[in-house]
Design a protein around this motif. Structure first.
Motif, PDB file in Angstrom:
ATOM      1  N   VAL A  37      24.477 -58.522 -33.790  1.00  0.00           N
ATOM      2  CA  VAL A  37      25.564 -59.181 -33.061  1.00  0.00           C
ATOM      3  C   VAL A  37      26.609 -59.717 -34.041  1.00  0.00           C
ATOM      4  O   VAL A  37      27.821 -59.592 -33.807  1.00  0.00           O
ATOM      5  CB  VAL A  37      25.013 -60.326 -32.183  1.00  0.00           C
ATOM      6  CG1 VAL A  37      26.162 -61.112 -31.538  1.00  0.00           C
ATOM      7  CG2 VAL A  37      24.085 -59.770 -31.104  1.00  0.00           C
ATOM      8  N   THR A 182      30.969 -70.452 -27.730  1.00  0.00           N
ATOM      9  CA  THR A 182      29.559 -70.465 -28.123  1.00  0.00           C
ATOM     10  C   THR A 182      28.919 -71.718 -27.509  1.00  0.00           C
ATOM     11  O   THR A 182      29.618 -72.553 -26.920  1.00  0.00           O
ATOM     12  CB  THR A 182      29.404 -70.518 -29.664  1.00  0.00           C
ATOM     13  OG1 THR A 182      29.734 -71.839 -30.122  1.00  0.00           O
ATOM     14  CG2 THR A 182      30.291 -69.494 -30.355  1.00  0.00           C
ATOM     15  N   SER A 402      23.852 -66.201 -29.725  1.00  0.00           N
ATOM     16  CA  SER A 402      25.305 -66.320 -29.854  1.00  0.00           C
ATOM     17  C   SER A 402      25.687 -67.373 -30.887  1.00  0.00           C
ATOM     18  O   SER A 402      26.589 -67.149 -31.707  1.00  0.00           O
ATOM     19  CB  SER A 402      25.937 -66.651 -28.496  1.00  0.00           C
ATOM     20  OG  SER A 402      25.440 -67.881 -27.988  1.00  0.00           O
ATOM     21  N   TRP A 491      34.966 -55.897 -28.792  1.00  0.00           N
ATOM     22  CA  TRP A 491      34.466 -57.140 -28.208  1.00  0.00           C
ATOM     23  C   TRP A 491      33.550 -56.859 -27.015  1.00  0.00           C
ATOM     24  O   TRP A 491      32.517 -57.521 -26.844  1.00  0.00           O
ATOM     25  CB  TRP A 491      35.628 -58.036 -27.777  1.00  0.00           C
ATOM     26  CG  TRP A 491      36.320 -58.709 -28.922  1.00  0.00           C
ATOM     27  CD1 TRP A 491      37.592 -58.519 -29.361  1.00  0.00           C
ATOM     28  CD2 TRP A 491      35.753 -59.699 -29.798  1.00  0.00           C
ATOM     29  NE1 TRP A 491      37.870 -59.300 -30.451  1.00  0.00           N
ATOM     30  CE2 TRP A 491      36.764 -60.042 -30.745  1.00  0.00           C
ATOM     31  CE3 TRP A 491      34.514 -60.308 -29.889  1.00  0.00           C
ATOM     32  CZ2 TRP A 491      36.554 -60.971 -31.752  1.00  0.00           C
ATOM     33  CZ3 TRP A 491      34.302 -61.240 -30.903  1.00  0.00           C
ATOM     34  CH2 TRP A 491      35.307 -61.569 -31.812  1.00  0.00           C
ATOM     35  N   THR A 494      30.215 -55.607 -28.370  1.00  0.00           N
ATOM     36  CA  THR A 494      29.451 -56.718 -28.960  1.00  0.00           C
ATOM     37  C   THR A 494      28.839 -57.590 -27.874  1.00  0.00           C
ATOM     38  O   THR A 494      27.673 -58.006 -27.969  1.00  0.00           O
ATOM     39  CB  THR A 494      30.359 -57.566 -29.865  1.00  0.00           C
ATOM     40  OG1 THR A 494      30.915 -56.741 -30.889  1.00  0.00           O
ATOM     41  CG2 THR A 494      29.573 -58.700 -30.511  1.00  0.00           C
ATOM     42  N   GLY A 495      29.619 -57.858 -26.810  1.00  0.00           N
ATOM     43  CA  GLY A 495      29.105 -58.656 -25.705  1.00  0.00           C
ATOM     44  C   GLY A 495      27.941 -57.980 -25.001  1.00  0.00           C
ATOM     45  O   GLY A 495      26.930 -58.620 -24.671  1.00  0.00           O
ATOM     46  N   LEU A 498      24.899 -58.154 -27.201  1.00  0.00           N
ATOM     47  CA  LEU A 498      24.339 -59.506 -27.164  1.00  0.00           C
ATOM     48  C   LEU A 498      23.498 -59.719 -25.915  1.00  0.00           C
ATOM     49  O   LEU A 498      22.350 -60.183 -25.989  1.00  0.00           O
ATOM     50  CB  LEU A 498      25.473 -60.534 -27.220  1.00  0.00           C
ATOM     51  CG  LEU A 498      25.087 -62.005 -27.014  1.00  0.00           C
ATOM     52  CD1 LEU A 498      24.119 -62.468 -28.087  1.00  0.00           C
ATOM     53  CD2 LEU A 498      26.330 -62.885 -27.015  1.00  0.00           C
ATOM     54  N   VAL A 499      24.062 -59.369 -24.763  1.00  0.00           N
ATOM     55  CA  VAL A 499      23.336 -59.570 -23.501  1.00  0.00           C
ATOM     56  C   VAL A 499      22.093 -58.685 -23.457  1.00  0.00           C
ATOM     57  O   VAL A 499      21.006 -59.124 -23.051  1.00  0.00           O
ATOM     58  CB  VAL A 499      24.252 -59.284 -22.300  1.00  0.00           C
ATOM     59  CG1 VAL A 499      23.462 -59.343 -20.992  1.00  0.00           C
ATOM     60  CG2 VAL A 499      25.396 -60.285 -22.253  1.00  0.00           C
TER      61      VAL A 499
END
Length: 647
Positions: A37, A182, A402, A491, A494-495, A498-499
């Motif tokens: 991430v 964050t 995060s 972006w 990356t999101g 992350l999820v």
């Protein structure tokens, strides 16, 4: 050529510390996910830089105000829907401030006899509570307001400082993203009032005042007053601000050796900082007098108490409740001092030089690990919402991943700038950057080499790193050609990563979830007095479970003969709790619903039971009932959890 590669020694040491910080946030099984991430964030930042730097100051201001407005809305939503049960030192301080604000001047426990360093912050909080009571505000609302004022004030001042220094859009938006996008703005600092949040603001103000030291006489006069008062206040709130003195003395030596001391005007701020520290002593005495606190040397913990905690290899230099219990059981200050001194010597001999270095490395790793921010000084949500419980494992990982990834990115950007920095000490900003670097090293060294350590202690370097980033020159890189498509995709990717990683690790490595809890207490170890339940009385309290649970406990005393059961008010099913040493509990599947705790005394004698009483602070969503009488400012101490079982 040799000069080109000559790195400032303090910058080089901080680089090593930041490398340890990166490792700290990427170890264990979550490390690869967090690292991935972080890499995604760095790529997205690189692709976004060209477009962000093209924004006009007006557009930048609109974006900042919009995101700050959304941040404030999110903070209020979190505080309203997900209040946490605050425990340990922050609650003991809050409970006493709540009493002082209501003109109850007695000390409820021996906590402040053992930890008098928290008296000034308790007193300041009581003044705030007393002032807000005039407007009819509860302690809960007042504390939340104070948290947001300090936290959001810190964020606003940080953004303004970065803009004043650098005038770089990317850096301002980076600091804003770190703060608002964050968990930084929504978890510990917003939900728990303690000395850490004011300390962030205070160190920012101090370094900023020195960095922007005025040239005019009126400006120096105003800045001098502000510096003295800020240092005095900061020392009262958190005495480890003392690291600022050796940091400034080291800067003084550097400037003297570079023959720029006189031109830097650094001596005056140094003298004012020393004056501020000096004023903190009479100010502390005045506060102690105002709180009607009477010191008792037989209860006081020696300084070596915290040093011994930092030497405990089994606890990795963090607080050890068992060791603390041994010390507090000793009858006198001298006995505790002798005991801790002997134990420190034994620990040093046991560890040896190699063991000490390993312990220090472990402590620094713990100090700079940011993954546990959601759990600092809180025992979980008072009543976790059903939507949270349905995805608790994913939310928990999202929070940790995060914030750790954002911290890693900050560390990497800072260490790259530090490696490239060639200071010009004729420049006031470079002098301020050197002070920020050495102060950060001072905090890290203090909690690594000397004191006990905790992850939250390491957060004090954040404002220092952001100011360092603002001052130090940006590396010369070939700027990626800007097209809105590529940064947007970066972006989004990356999101999604992350999820996805948060969900996957949450399912494969689930952790226990707090369904509901009221864990605020003054603690028997500090001689908190129990409620004595007479044979004729009955206590009851309703607890709402918005999801299934597997464990329900109510805190009692080992010698207590009370009987406790819980009743599902929907199904009318009744469960009896089994007695253990300190709690009565049940471990079995409990469906979601509304439960009532009932405490009775089946004996013919009064029986002790843990009940927490406050002056104006509501501890639990539902009040305690004593024989049917509603007591909204009293509560039992209970914990309801859902055990972690892999799917």
């Amino acid at each position: 050529m040799r000069h080109h590669f000559k790195i400032n020694i303090f910058a080089a040491i901080l680089v090593i510390c930041l490398v340890v910080g990166v490792i700290a946030n990427t170890n264990q099984f979550t490390g690869p996910a967090i690292a991935l991430v972080a890499v995604g964030i760095i790529i997205a930042i690189y692709l976004s830089g060209g477009g962000l730097n093209q924004l006009s100051p007006k557009s930048l201001l609109i974006i900042v105000l919009l995101i700050c407005g959304l941040m404030l809305g999110g903070q209020i939503l979190v505080l309203n829907t997900q209040p946490v049960t605050v425990f340990h030192d922050p609650f003991r301080m809050l409970a006493q401030a709540d009493q002082l604000a209501a003109n109850h001047l007695d000390m409820q426990t021996t906590y402040f006899l053992r930890n008098p360093n928290n008296i000034p912050l308790t007193y300041f909080l009581s003044l705030w509570l007393r002032a807000t009571t005039v407007f009819g505000l509860t302690t809960n609302v007042s504390v939340s307001m104070l948290n947001l004022l300090i936290l959001d004030g810190f964020i606003a001042l940080l953004l303004w400082t970065i803009w004043q220094i650098s005038h770089r859009n990317t850096l301002v938006l980076g600091a804003l993203a770190f703060s608002a996008l964050t968990p930084f703005a929504y978890t510990y600092y917003a939900q728990v009032f303690y000395s850490d949040t004011p300390s962030l603001l205070i160190i920012l103000i101090v370094i900023r005042l020195i960095m922007f030291w005025p040239t005019s006489r009126p400006g120096r006069f105003c800045a001098g007053i502000a510096l003295v008062l800020t240092v005095m206040l900061g020392t009262l709130i958190k005495p480890n601000l003392i690291v600022l003195i050796p940091a400034m003395l080291l800067v003084l030596v550097v400037l003297w050796r570079k023959h720029v001391l006189k031109a830097s005007h650094f001596v005056i701020p140094l003298l004012l900082v020393l004056f501020g520290f000096g004023l903190s002593r009479p100010a502390n005495s005045a506060i102690i007098s105002a709180t009607h606190y009477t010191p008792d040397i037989d209860y006081t913990l020696p300084v070596t108490h915290w040093i011994l905690m930092g030497m405990n290899q089994d606890m990795y230099g963090e607080f050890d409740p068992k060791e603390s219990a041994i010390e507090t059981a000793l009858p006198t200050y001298k006995a505790r001092q002798q005991y801790t001194s002997v134990q420190i010597k034994k620990q040093v001999q046991k560890l040896g030089l190699g063991g000490l270095f390993r312990l220090w490395a472990t402590k620094m790793t713990a100090l700079l690990d940011a993954r546990t921010i959601q759990s600092w000084y809180n025992g979980g949500f008072r009543s976790s919402p059903s939507w949270y419980l349905a995805h608790a494992q994913t939310f928990r990982r999202l929070t940790g991943f995060s914030y750790a990834a954002a911290t890693i990115v900050l560390f990497i950007f800072a260490l790259v700038r530090l490696l490239l920095w060639r200071p010009d000490f004729h420049n006031q900003l470079d002098i301020g950057a050197l002070l920020a670097i050495i102060t950060a090293l001072g905090y890290i060294a203090f909690h690594t080499l000397v004191w006990e350590t905790e992850p939250r202690y390491g957060q004090i370097v954040l404002p220092l790193l952001w100011m360092i980033l603002a001052v130090l020159p940006k590396p010369v890189l070939k700027q990626a050609s800007y097209h809105i498509l590529w940064p947007s995709l970066a972006w989004m990717a990356t999101g999604l990563i992350l999820v996805g990683l948060a969900y996957t690790t949450g399912q494969t490595h689930p952790r226990t979830t707090v369904v509901a809890a009221q864990r605020s207490q003054l603690s028997e170890q500090y001689q908190a007095k129990p409620m004595l339940l007479t044979p004729a009385n009955q206590l009851s309290q309703i607890v709402d479970l918005h999801g299934p649970a597997s464990y329900f406990s109510v805190q009692t005393y080992p010698q207590s003969g009370v009987s406790i059961h819980i009743t599902n008010l929907t199904t009318k099913h009744r469960y009896s709790l089994s007695k253990t040493s300190e709690v009565q509990r049940i471990s079995r599947a409990l469906p979601a619903g509304r439960y009532e705790i009932t405490v009775t005394n089946p004996t013919r004698q009064n029986q002790p039971i843990d009940v927490v009483t406050t002056a104006n602070y509501q501890l639990a969503p539902q009040p305690l009932r004593i024989d049917g009488d509603v007591q909204p400012l009293q509560s039992l101490i209970y914990t309801v959890i859902h055990s972690a079982q892999p799917d």
